[in-house]
Design a protein around this motif. Structure first.
Motif: not given
Lengths: 323, 291, 438
Positions: A73-88
């Motif tokens: 979910y770390g990557g998932g949430l970044l992607y969900l809220h800010w559209g940041i690459s899930p690799w982060w």
């Protein structure tokens, strides 16, 4: 401990050969086998991480899906809220797992044996329900569909998973050959005695928990990036993640370095092999095999290696509990 | 007020049924000191036995409960004798391998039931299932009430069995100190088998009580297993009174959580209680009540 | 100790080499054998069977609907009796994915690369549907979805993935809105209680419903997810009753729908209208579970055996009722709309295969895909077309049709179509009588 040393002495070249095979071989395989190898690496990481806390330190956690799920979910949430690459998520996920792991450890390490196991189980379920219900922040039951970086190409995922798996094994190896390792095992063997000797057990359990959470979280982040889809039912699954992690370790041999690796390999191959071969009754067969393994090899294949050798040499095997 | 009363009554009635399922688990945990993750699956088997009797002979689940308990007693005995006993008390690196074995057994049993009865949802409803009466603005469902009464009878009977008979006293003695009990001439192995079988039969009874108000499918047991743990820890291992009070408390807490918080979080209420009890009331309600 | 150190160094070396191998230098790592992944593309011998992969959840907690799907596919295959096309026999290869997305992906990969199927049909749960669709698109195998209703699956621009007869979750309620506007609001519905089962399907349905009520100025006095496996819903229904809604909108699976209907009657949760959202409320078992409490319950629906839809494929005529009867006879159980979607999936697949053959082209993945893009077929789920379009919520779909939805009401323990009026089999009853007066 002595076991590990003899294993290492006898077959120090084994990791090298395995490593070369693991690096050089996969490009020649078809996509399906590459997929299985990725799953295998993921499960090796998870089993090794679980083994550090459960197998070596003796804190049998029935809720490691918490760390796996948070890692995913770390990557998932970044992607969900800010559209940041899930690799982060490869950084954010494990970080989240550790951040959650510390208070979890502080609370649950006060408990022992089955109580610890049950409290972790309860925590895993709690995380699943909260992630299912809290739609605005965590995405809810619909899960998170993210983008996939490499598309059809599987090898990048494989090599990332391989590096993480190798790293997890290496870290556990190093830890177990330091003073920490001896402390961990002494806590497992007799916590009261360890305390009597002045080992701050809660602190040392925490030293085992943090790498364990970190690598489980990393495996979760790999899963997230590879599958490009997560939902709470899947990543916080008791039967699908927490239990299977333990099963993989126990089949291979808890408290050994090679056990989780062997267990994870067997787990993935057996699971997929039976499924592809016999269809819908595969799960039953899988469970029957699991029951028999636990009944006759309670210490796992590596832990009970002597017993297996004896059985193959034609001598009457001494079944535990049978005499 | 009607909201509060209705919530309370519903909680108490369902809590009684939880208690019967959990009392089996608390016995097993008390005597064997292992977590039996097959308990839920065995409850499910009990439900299917009742269902089969209902479908083929029209036997009402309350009557089918008796053959179901006998059959499950047998299944429990066999499982314990030929499978769990093998790893019970064996020196391994992790004693939790037994827990894993019970889980694998549970999942395997689920698949066997799936092969026999398919995955379809099935139920054994009779006109009685829908009957209810009204009391000051609250509705009280008759099958819930009957289930509750039977549940109380079982718990009482079990309590008497454990405290007033030799067999029961041997069970308690084994739970308190296995070695000492053995020295006193108790056949601990047999008692363990008996306890496991009895616990399994009680789970089947709980399943039979659920059948007229609920439904069944092979994976029906997952939430009930969790509830059993919570009640066992809440009440204290091996205590019938603890399991009873734990069951009622959990039932009430859950329904209040569902009414006043959110139905989606109802299971979280139980889990929070669980962790809190583990931390602040080790030993459970048993300690408070003083058995 | 020395040897241990050596082992350590070697282990480290492995990690380092792995790290070097990482940044996509795969071709360099193995230069002599150039295209490593796919074996040379040789078209399969023409006499080999046409392989159809079936990827469904046949065991595990989600098995019951996966099994209905598989049974319905088999019924459809038997019904149309086409055993070979262009001299090639048709073979089904069934894979069980246990409802686990990662196993579903494994199964999809196996079907595509090992079994080399020409077409895959599958996907009951949304989670599996997502990973199956992604894998099918990567591997360039045409995939027809069966049930997986998550909107995102057909919003992802997967050119190889076809919606088939499935309805996107946010469109389950399409038929309801005209009913709300023309009947319910004039009838005095101002406050609505919404509850939905808490997994993907219920949550996304609820997400699709809320703006509709908001737009019409209808107040949501209760809005909550619930766990469909709970034993009793009295706490929730008690709270609903206390909120005094005019109408209940519920998204439920089968068993919870039955329990809800019974317990709502027990608690006398009287409303002007109880509207289910397909799922359990339209299934035949709902009657068994709730008995006479089914009466007056309304539900949106996307399949029923009542509509006189019919058609002809491969010279075989079919109707909804015939599918229903065949299922009942073969499996001794009544099918529901999931099964009908399975039946329709084979109708769509067969139609595409026959069209490829009729055009004189070889049956392979490319041609099947091209044929599926042209699909315009009457199925048990209504007219299915695979189109690219945008709905009023801004969802942009690819290869997505929109099966018809309508409203049914249980009257005298029978399901009747009440809306739209032109297709009705009975007049609607609204407002419904109170429980005490039934």
């Amino acid at each position: 401990m002595a076991e590990i040393k003899t294993m290492a002495k006898k077959s120090w070249f084994l990791p090298a050969i395995l490593g070369i095979v693991a690096i050089a071989f996969p490009p020649f395989l078809g996509g399906y086998f590459q997929h299985l190898l990725i799953l295998m690496m993921m499960w090796i990481t998870m089993a090794t991480a679980w083994n550090l806390l459960g197998g070596y330190t003796g804190c049998v956690s029935f809720g490691h899906c918490v760390f796996f799920g948070l890692g995913a979910y770390g990557g998932g949430l970044l992607y969900l809220h800010w559209g940041i690459s899930p690799w982060w998520g490869m950084i954010a996920g494990p970080l989240l797992a550790i951040i959650a792991g510390i208070p979890i450890g502080l609370v649950t390490f006060r408990l022992r044996g089955p109580y610890f196991a049950l409290s972790m189980l309860a925590l895993g379920e709690t995380f699943r329900i909260v992630f299912t219900n809290w739609v605005s922040v965590l995405g809810g039951a619909c899960g998170i569909v993210s983008s996939r970086t490499f598309g059809v190409e599987k090898l990048p995922y494989y090599y990332i998973a391989l590096v993480i798996a190798a790293l997890s094994v290496y870290v556990v190896y190093r830890l177990m050959h330091s003073k920490y390792g001896y402390y961990f095992v002494s806590i497992r063997e007799d916590q009261d005695a360890a305390e009597g000797l002045g080992i701050p057990t809660t602190r040392y359990k925490m030293y085992a928990l943090i790498p364990s959470a970190l690598f489980t979280g990393l495996a979760g982040a790999v899963y997230m990036n590879y599958m490009a889809y997560i939902d709470p039912e899947v990543v916080f699954s008791l039967a699908g993640i927490s239990i299977m992690m333990i099963l993989a370790v126990m089949v291979g041999g808890a408290g050994t370095l090679g056990g989780p690796i062997l267990g994870a390999v067997i787990f993935v191959l057996l699971n997929e092999g039976i499924r592809a071969a016999v269809g819908p009754i595969s799960y039953l067969i899988f469970m029957v095999i699991a029951c028999l393994l636990i009944m006759f090899l309670p210490d796992g294949i590596i832990g009970d290696w002597a017993k297996i050798k004896r059985a193959f040499r034609g001598k009457k095997p001494v079944y535990v509990g049978g005499e | 007020m009607a909201l509060f009363g209705q919530t309370f009554v519903t909680g108490i009635l369902i809590g009684g049924i939880y208690a019967v399922i959990a009392v089996g688990m608390t016995l097993i945990m008390g005597v064997m000191k292992i977590i039996n993750l097959a308990h839920g699956a065995l409850m499910m088997v009990g439900m299917y036995v009742c269902l089969a009797l209902f479908k083929s002979f029209g036997l009402h689940p309350y009557l089918g409960m008796i053959p179901a308990m006998i059959i499950l007693f047998g299944i429990g005995w066999l499982l314990q004798k030929y499978s769990i006993e093998r790893v019970f008390g064996v020196e391994t690196i992790l004693p939790e391998s037994q827990v894993l074995l019970t889980l694998a057994l549970g999942l395997g049993i689920t698949e066997i039931i799936r092969l026999i009865f398919t995955s379809n949802y099935q139920c054994a409803y009779t006109p009685f299932s829908a009957r209810c009466f009204y009391l000051g603005g609250m509705s009280i469902s008759q099958p819930y009430l009957v289930g509750f009464i039977i549940a109380m009878a079982f718990v009482a009977a079990l309590h008497i069995l454990l405290t007033r008979t030799d067999l029961g006293r041997s069970v308690i003695a084994t739970a308190q100190d296995r070695d000492a009990a053995t020295y006193m001439g108790v056949d601990a192995k047999r008692i363990t088998n008996f306890t496991f079988a009895l616990g399994t039969a009680l789970a089947a009874a709980g399943g039979a009580m659920l059948l007229p108000i609920f439904y069944t499918y092979p994976d029906v047991w997952h939430p009930y297993l969790a509830k059993c743990f919570i009640i066992t820890i809440l009440g204290g291992m091996g205590s019938t009174v603890g399991a009873l009070s734990g069951g009622l408390l959990l039932g009430v807490a859950e329904t209040f959580g569902a009414t006043y918080w959110s139905p989606g979080y109802r299971d979280v209420v139980g889990l929070i209680i669980f962790v809190l009890v583990l931390l602040f009331l080790p030993g459970g309600l048993k300690k408070v009540i003083g058995r | 100790m020395k040897k241990v150190k050596l082992g350590l160094v070697l282990g480290l070396a492995v990690v380092l080499v792995a790290a070097f191998a990482l940044p996509g230098c795969v071709p360099e790592a193995a230069p002599p054998v150039a295209p490593p992944v796919a074996p040379p593309v040789v078209p399969p011998p023409p006499a080999g069977p046409i392989k159809i992969g079936i990827n469904l959840s046949l065991t595990g907690p989600k098995a019951s609907f996966g099994v209905i799907d598989r049974n319905s596919l088999e019924i459809a295959r038997a019904k149309f009796g086409v055993t070979e096309i262009g001299g090639r026999p048709i073979a089904f290869i069934v894979e069980d994915n246990r409802g686990d997305p990662s196993i579903a992906k494994s199964a999809e990969e196996k079907l595509a690369t090992l079994d080399k199927v020409d077409l895959i049909i599958g996907g009951y749960s949304s989670a599996c549907g997502v990973t199956q669709a992604a894998a099918a698109n990567d591997l360039k195998v045409p995939h027809i979805l069966v049930n997986a209703s998550k909107d995102d699956i057909t919003m992802a621009n997967y050119e190889w993935v076809f919606s088939g007869a499935r309805v996107p979750a946010s469109h389950y309620a399409d038929a309801m809105w005209s009913f709300v506007d023309e009947v319910l609001i004039p009838g005095g519905v101002k406050k609505v209680a919404l509850f939905y089962e808490m997994t993907d399907w219920g949550t996304s349905s609820a997400k699709g419903l809320r703006p509709g009520f908001e737009k019409r100025g209808i107040e949501l006095v209760y809005d909550s997810p619930y766990d469909s496996t709970a034993t009793d819903f009295k706490p929730m229904l008690t709270a609903v009753k206390a909120a005094k809604p005019d109408m209940i909108v519920a998204v439920s699976y089968l068993m919870d729908a039955g329990l809800l209907a019974r317990q709502a009657a027990e608690l006398r949760v009287n409303v002007l209208c109880y509207m289910g959202q397909a799922g359990g409320y339209t299934m035949p078992e709902f009657l068994k579970l709730a008995g006479e409490n089914v009466n007056y319950t309304m539900s949106t629906a996307n399949w029923s055996r009542i509509p006189a839809w019919k058609g002809e494929i491969a010279g075989v005529k079919w109707t909804n009722q015939e599918y229903y009867d065949a299922y009942l006879e073969t499996y001794n159980a009544e099918p529901d709309y999931h099964g009908s979607q399975g039946f329709a999936a084979w109708q769509i697949a067969l139609d595409a295969l026959l069209r490829v053959d009729a055009a004189g082209k070889p049956i392979n993945r490319e041609n099947i895909k091209a044929a599926l893009e042209e699909t315009k077929l009457m199925t048990t789920m209504g007219l299915i077309e695979h189109k690219e379009w945008t709905d009023d919520m801004g969802h942009h779909y690819y290869n997505q049709g929109l099966p018809l939805t309508y409203i049914v009401q249980w009257l005298n323990m029978k399901q009747e179509i009440i809306w739209p009026l032109e297709g009705k089999t009975a007049d609607y009853v609204f407002p419904v009588p109170k429980y005490e007066e039934r």
